[in-house]
Design a protein around this motif. Structure first.
Motif, PDB file in Angstrom:
ATOM      1  N   GLU A 138       0.873  -1.198  -0.163  1.00 39.90           N
ATOM      2  CA  GLU A 138      -0.066   0.012  -0.051  1.00 39.90           C
ATOM      3  C   GLU A 138       0.834   1.284   0.032  1.00 39.90           C
ATOM      4  N   ALA A 139       1.968   1.177   0.870  1.00 36.07           N
ATOM      5  CA  ALA A 139       2.715   2.677   0.869  1.00 36.07           C
ATOM      6  C   ALA A 139       3.327   2.857  -0.572  1.00 36.07           C
ATOM      7  N   ALA A 140       3.781   1.876  -1.286  1.00 37.80           N
ATOM      8  CA  ALA A 140       4.349   2.038  -2.488  1.00 37.80           C
ATOM      9  C   ALA A 140       3.215   2.241  -3.815  1.00 37.80           C
ATOM     10  N   GLY A 141       1.915   1.691  -3.307  1.00 34.60           N
ATOM     11  CA  GLY A 141       0.850   2.159  -4.323  1.00 34.60           C
ATOM     12  C   GLY A 141       0.743   0.825  -5.482  1.00 34.60           C
ATOM     13  N   ARG A 142       1.337  -0.428  -5.072  1.00 30.83           N
ATOM     14  CA  ARG A 142       1.512  -1.506  -5.704  1.00 30.83           C
ATOM     15  C   ARG A 142       0.188  -2.483  -5.304  1.00 30.83           C
ATOM     16  N   VAL A 143      -0.637  -2.903  -6.599  1.00 34.39           N
ATOM     17  CA  VAL A 143      -2.007  -3.419  -6.454  1.00 34.39           C
ATOM     18  C   VAL A 143      -1.809  -4.811  -7.232  1.00 34.39           C
ATOM     19  N   ARG A 144      -2.442  -5.684  -6.636  1.00 34.44           N
ATOM     20  CA  ARG A 144      -2.731  -7.136  -7.362  1.00 34.44           C
ATOM     21  C   ARG A 144      -4.200  -6.928  -7.860  1.00 34.44           C
ATOM     22  N   ALA A 145      -4.775  -7.257  -9.051  1.00 31.89           N
ATOM     23  CA  ALA A 145      -5.919  -7.171  -9.639  1.00 31.89           C
ATOM     24  C   ALA A 145      -6.218  -8.329 -10.537  1.00 31.89           C
ATOM     25  N   ARG A 146      -7.433  -8.653 -10.593  1.00 35.89           N
ATOM     26  CA  ARG A 146      -8.255  -9.487 -11.703  1.00 35.89           C
ATOM     27  C   ARG A 146      -9.541  -8.958 -12.145  1.00 35.89           C
TER      28      ARG A 146
END
Length: 208
Positions: A138-146
């Motif tokens: 979250e701090a780095a703005g990295r997201v996993r999505a489908r």
């Protein structure tokens, strides 16, 4: 579109470079169904960047990965979609588009506790268009999505969806780096006055 660092993964796009050869809506829908990609673009005016976007079941006024792909292929500064004008820029290996979140068709943004929970999801039955996501960092703005379009038109899961990434960026109000599907990568950034930029790598592949 939205390939990984080595050009792998990404969402395939069909492009009809001379849209005049398929002038009717019924014909365009038929072509989109035959190609079977999540979206197919018909170029109605290459000089102005006028495009028409279809899934195997419906026309879309705007979609992200078709705009990134068409912007890269046509090498234009902007595209004209049914939703509005999309700005395009090229920066090294990335192609970027700028659009508005209100152009994005209805999406259900569904947050999960972690990336493993997103990875473990089964494809839901047809119904709502669901964008399942979780923070990787979250701090780095990295997201996993489908993404699960839920239209029942043969596209059970969408590998990389720029419009949904725009919707999530608007909801969170911050820059994101999204890993979607098998490993596609999208980068987004809010811009002034409600505009949102989304970009990624494009790789041209031989016809099937």
């Amino acid at each position: 579109m939205f390939c990984g660092p080595g050009g792998q993964f990404g969402n395939e796009l069909g492009v009809i470079r001379d849209g005049s050869v398929v002038p009717t809506d019924a014909g365009r829908l038929e072509v989109a169904r035959e190609l079977g990609f999540s979206e197919t673009v018909f170029v109605d005016d290459a000089a102005t960047g006028a495009i028409d976007i279809w899934t195997p079941s419906v026309r879309l006024p705007f979609a992200g990965h078709p705009c990134v792909g068409a912007g890269w292929l046509l090498d234009v500064a902007g595209l004209v979609t049914r939703a509005g004008r999309v700005e395009v820029r090229h920066d090294g290996e990335f192609t970027w588009i700028t659009a508005r979140s209100e152009w994005v068709p209805a999406r259900t943004l569904r947050q999960y506790g972690d990336a493993a929970a997103v990875d473990a999801l089964e494809v839901p039955p047809p119904g709502a268009w669901i964008y399942a996501w979780a923070w990787q960092d979250e701090a780095a703005g990295r997201v996993r999505a489908r993404a699960f379009p839920g239209r029942g038109d043969g596209i059970a899961e969408d590998e990389a969806t720029g419009a949904a990434a725009i919707a999530l960026t608007a909801a969170l109000g911050r820059q994101l780096t999204i890993t979607q599907g098998r490993g596609s990568q999208l980068t987004t950034s809010p811009r002034p006055d409600g505009w949102i930029e989304v970009g990624g790598r494009v790789s041209q592949r031989a016809r099937r």
